[in-house]
Structures are given as structure tokens and as C-alpha cells.
Design an enzyme around this catalytic site. Structure first.
Site, PDB file in Angstrom:
ATOM      1  N   ASN A  45       0.914  -1.396  -0.214  1.00 38.18           N
ATOM      2  CA  ASN A  45       0.062  -0.128   0.073  1.00 38.18           C
ATOM      3  C   ASN A  45       0.956   1.658   0.228  1.00 38.18           C
ATOM      4  O   ASN A  45       0.999   1.858   1.157  1.00 38.18           O
ATOM      5  CB  ASN A  45      -1.206   0.083   1.573  1.00 38.18           C
ATOM      6  CG  ASN A  45      -2.274   0.711   0.812  1.00 38.18           C
ATOM      7  OD1 ASN A  45      -2.448   1.417  -0.188  1.00 38.18           O
ATOM      8  ND2 ASN A  45      -2.863   0.626   2.018  1.00 38.18           N
TER       9      ASN A  45
ATOM     10  N   HIS B 222      -8.638   3.157   8.326  1.00 39.43           N
ATOM     11  CA  HIS B 222      -9.062   2.652   7.729  1.00 39.43           C
ATOM     12  C   HIS B 222     -10.601   2.151   8.368  1.00 39.43           C
ATOM     13  O   HIS B 222     -11.437   1.159   7.560  1.00 39.43           O
ATOM     14  CB  HIS B 222      -8.144   1.174   8.586  1.00 39.43           C
ATOM     15  CG  HIS B 222      -7.273   0.691   7.339  1.00 39.43           C
ATOM     16  ND1 HIS B 222      -5.687   1.321   7.802  1.00 39.43           N
ATOM     17  CD2 HIS B 222      -6.341   0.559   6.246  1.00 39.43           C
ATOM     18  CE1 HIS B 222      -5.449   0.892   6.720  1.00 39.43           C
ATOM     19  NE2 HIS B 222      -5.846   0.370   5.770  1.00 39.43           N
TER      20      HIS B 222
END
Length: 484
Positions: free
Chosen positions: A339, A370
Site C-alpha cells: 500500500n 481504516h
């Protein structure tokens, strides 16, 4: 024999909606890939003005969002317009703070509400995914605008100075950057100046000027094509999809806390199976991120320059480096290649700007971004501990193993095994989400990574690089570059 009880209507409805969203996600990305090729050929900077390119990218992005997420897409537009108001009305010294609070606050509220929309524990490609990417872009632009207008050049690092935005964008530029069809569904986040350079046709040219082509025998600048990079990434996407369909469902993470499995399986075997199920969980990320990268490349965006061998690179927006992930010999190396654009965002808006404890604050921001599932916080808090321990081991021990090739190979093998197991140990709660299965899992493996990390931090001397020292080094580097 008991008759299985029917699933609650709420769970069944949520599961059906999950399947529909996943189909819409793939359909939108494939259509975006075709649109990207068309965009590069027929709306290239030589055929269309920047305004036309901005408008097309924006309108198609809005269409994809509405098609994929229905009325939930309103959340994307509300957040975008709220922060456009902040960007134009807030004072420059506070623009990055207000934008950050509003964007992260709205994202958090949506994370909370989606638990009531979808059943707890059902992860899907719902509207929160695009909202997370837009939050990254909003805060990135706000920080870079603050750097460009509100700070002196000597206060900035070399990277901050390069990416600083000197004027507020127009509404069309702002909407295009945040809602363009290439990144609206799955990202990745990119820097505002890079995106504007791409729309205006300066993106590739700027990178090519970094190379002396006359010395290489060229009379003029080459014209790199992204077709080869796109085809290569589509092959990775296809392989990832096949692995996802064949492995992921056959090796569920939940099995590692099954009572029968725990009772009959030795500790080392459980660790081996943990590695297998973690590997099986990766292909869906490889699929989504690589396809998103291919879409941007197909539109002509993502050129990053020329490597040492003279090969054109199209990895400016790449979100992962699979080879470096699978061969990582340190926790840091693994994180830096997984990521990638989110890691870059965390560095630019948090790590480089945090007045104290940058590592801890960065992990906490990552968890908050998140979502609110407890598993995220177990993962990122564990990540802080393991990162600090890994850094202490590397700083104190690595140099002893560099004196000969056999020692270095031994060190690399051991650190690869430990790194892969540490990552599996850390990310398991990220998949499990809830508190009970997470605690059950950590009990089953005796909290061994937590205990070992604490012992390392207690026994080995820690030589951290202070934030002020790192900034001073960055500033010295920038001054050196400017003097050259």
C-alpha cells in the site's frame, strides 16, 4: 439432526448487496480501463484543452461513483464540497488543520454508520473505500497548499518544496483531482501537482528532462508508451484473480482459531498455517491495486522516469511491489512496499509533520483511517511495538553479519522468516476485526511476538533518530540540491 436455522434477513440482504457491489466494482474498473485508453488517444493534450480533459475525467468519475454505489455516493460529493468551502474560506495557516479534522471526522462517522448498514464483519467494496481515497487527496492537497502559500521555502524539506502548491485550484481542477474516473473507485492517491501536470500534458515531459538524451544518441525526447506496462499489470491482475478464486476461500483466516485445529495442531504447525492463510488473503489486494494502477497508466498517467538500464518506468502510482513484499527481510521493508501510496500519504501528512512520537501517531492515524473495527487497532498498535523492536535489532545487530557472505546470507534467511511471521502475527486481527477472535488467536500463539518485542526494547539500547535531527538532515539535503 438439527435443521440449520435460516440466516437473519439483515445478514442475507447485506451479503447480497456485497456481491452486487463487487460485481459493480469490477465492471466499473474494466470500463474505466477502456475509457482510459480512449482518453489517452482521443483526448490527449494535443487534441483537447486542459478544461475538456478535466471535465471528461470528472463527469465519468461521478458517473462511475453513482453507478457503483447508488445514493451512498452522495457522501463522496458532500465531503468534497465541504472541503472546497474550507479551502477557499479558511486562513492558509489553518487550512490543513481544518481540512484534516473535517475529512477525517466525516470519514469516521461514515465508518461508524456502515456497521449499521452492513452486518458487522462483512467487508466489501462499499462507499467507504472511495471516501478513504478522497480523504487522502483532500488532506494531501491541503497540506501542500499550506506549504506553498503559508510557509517559507527554507522551512520545507526537499520533497515538501517540490510538491508545494502555490495557488488555490479552481473548482474544475479541484473536482477533477478528487473525482476523476481513473481513481474514484480504487485510487490510488496522487499528488496534486503531478495530476495537474498530467492533465496539461507536462507529466511525461518533466520526467524525461531529467535525463541527458543527447548523450544517449537521441536527437529529441522519446515518446514512451504505457501499453507494455499496462499489459504486464493486467497479467498480474489475471493471475491474482485466479489465485483469489482458488486459494482465498479455501484457506480462511477463521480456521486458525477453530477449537479442533488448536487442540490437535502443534505450535510451529499453527505458525506455518498462519503464513499460508495470510498469503491466501493477499491476491484480492494485488488484484484491486494492480488493476487501478493499470487504469491510470492506460490514460497516460503514472510515468516515473527512466531507470539505470534505460527502461521507461510506469510506477509513479503503484501501490505495491510484490517481489519486495514476498522477499522482505525487515518489517520496514515490508511496510514500504505494501500500500505504497497510503504509506506516502501517512508520511506527508503525519510523520513529517508530527511534533513528537511520529511513528506512534502515524500508526494510530492509519488505524483511524481504516475504520473503527477493533482488529485494526490491535494490528496497528502491535505494529508500533514490532516496528520499534525490529529497528532496535537492526541498529544493534545487523553490522555483525556483514563481514562475510555466508553470515549475510544467514542473516537474510533468518530475518526473512521472522519478518514474514511477524507480519502474519500483526495482520491477523486486521482480518478477524472483532476483539474475541483476536484475543483467542493471540492466546493460542502465547502472545510470543508481543513478549519478544518488549524484551528486545528492554534489553537492547535504543538509538532513535529525533524528529528535529531528521528535519535538519532533510533541510541540509534541500539546501545542497538548491546550491547545485
Amino acid at each position: 439432526r438439527k435443521t440449520p436455522s435460516p440466516s437473519p434477513p439483515r445478514i442475507t440482504t447485506a451479503f447480497c448487496f456485497v456481491c452486487l457491489l463487487q460485481i459493480n466494482f469490477v465492471a466499473c474498473q474494466l470500463f474505466a480501463l477502456l475509457a482510459a485508453f480512449w482518453f489517452r488517444i482521443y483526448l490527449s493534450p494535443s487534441h483537447a484543452s486542459s478544461a475538456v480533459r478535466h471535465a471528461f475525467a470528472t463527469l465519468f468519475g461521478i458517473y462511475f461513483a453513482v453507478f457503483c454505489f447508488g445514493w451512498y455516493s452522495i457522501h463522496l460529493f458532500v465531503l468534497v464540497m465541504m472541503n472546497y468551502g474550507i479551502m477557499n474560506m479558511a486562513s492558509i495557516p489553518n487550512i490543513h488543520r481544518y481540512s484534516f479534522v473535517v475529512a477525517m471526522g466525516y470519514l469516521t462517522l461514515c465508518h461508524i454508520s456502515r456497521i449499521y448498514i452492513f452486518h458487522y464483519g462483512i467487508l466489501t467494496t462499499d462507499f467507504s473505500g472511495p471516501l478513504m481515497i478522497i480523504t487522502q487527496k483532500i488532506t494531501t492537497l491541503a497540506c501542500q497548499l499550506h506549504d506553498g502559500i503559508g510557509r517559507q521555502a527554507e522551512e520545507l524539506t526537499a520533497e515538501q518544496n517540490r510538491l508545494a502548491v502555490k495557488s488555490r485550484p479552481s473548482l474544475l481542477e479541484y473536482l477533477s483531482y478528487l473525482l476523476n474516473f481513473m481513481s474514484i473507485i480504487a485510487g490510488p492517491c496522487s499528488n496534486y501537482k503531478d495530476y495537474i501536470a498530467f492533465i496539461e500534458g507536462r507529466h511525461v515531459h518533466m520526467k524525461l528532462l531529467e535525463v541527458n538524451w543527447k548523450q544517449k544518441g537521441y536527437d529529441r525526447l522519446p515518446d514512451p508508451s504505457p501499453t507494455g506496462a499496462v499489459m504486464y499489470k493486467l497479467c498480474i491482475t489475471l493471475v491474482s484473480l485466479i489465485l483469489f478464486l482458488t486459494l482465498t476461500k479455501n484457506f480462511p483466516m477463521a480456521y486458525i482459531i477453530d477449537n479442533e485445529f488448536l487442540d490437535k495442531t502443534p505450535f510451529l504447525t499453527r505458525l506455518g498455517y498462519l503464513y499460508v492463510v495470510t498469503q491466501a488473503a493477499k491476491p484480492k489486494y494485488y488484484f484491486a491495486w494492480t488493476l487501478a494502477d493499470a487504469v491510470n497508466n492506460a490514460a497516460g498517467y503514472g510515468f516515473s522516469g527512466v531507470d539505470e538500464r534505460g527502461t521507461f518506468r510506469w510506477d509513479l502510482l503503484s501501490n505495491l511491489n510484490i517481489w519486495n513484499i514476498e522477499t522482505a527481510t525487515s518489517f520496514k521493508m515490508y511496510i514500504e512496499n505494501w500500500n505504497i501510496q497510503t504509506a506516502a500519504w501517512l508520511k506527508r501528512v503525519c510523520y513529517d509533520r508530527a511534533p513528537w512520537y511520529p511513528t506512534a501517531l502515524t500508526f494510530i492515524l492509519s488505524a483511524l483511517w481504516h475504520g473503527i473495527y477493533p482488529g485494526y487497532y490491535f494490528t496497528f498498535l502491535t505494529g508500533i511495538l514490532i516496528t520499534l523492536a525490529a529497528r532496535a535489532i537492526r541498529n544493534n545487530c545487523r553490522h555483525y553479519f556483514l563481514s562475510s557472505v555466508p553470515l549475510k546470507i544467514t542473516y537474510d534467511i533468518v530475518t526473512w522468516v521472522v519478518t514474514q511471521l511477524a507480519v502474519c502475527y500483526t495482520v491477523a486481527p486486521f482480518v478477524m476485526l472483532a476483539v474475541e477472535p483476536t484475543i483467542k488467536f493471540y492466546k493460542s500463539v502465547y502472545f510470543h511476538m508481543h513478549i519478544l518485542s518488549i524484551l528486545v526494547l528492554l534489553l537492547l539500547p535504543i538509538r532513535p533518530q529525533t524528529h528535529s535531527l531528521r528535519r535538519a538532515q532533510n533541510q541540509a539535503m534541500m539546501n545542497s540540491v538548491q546550491s547545485k
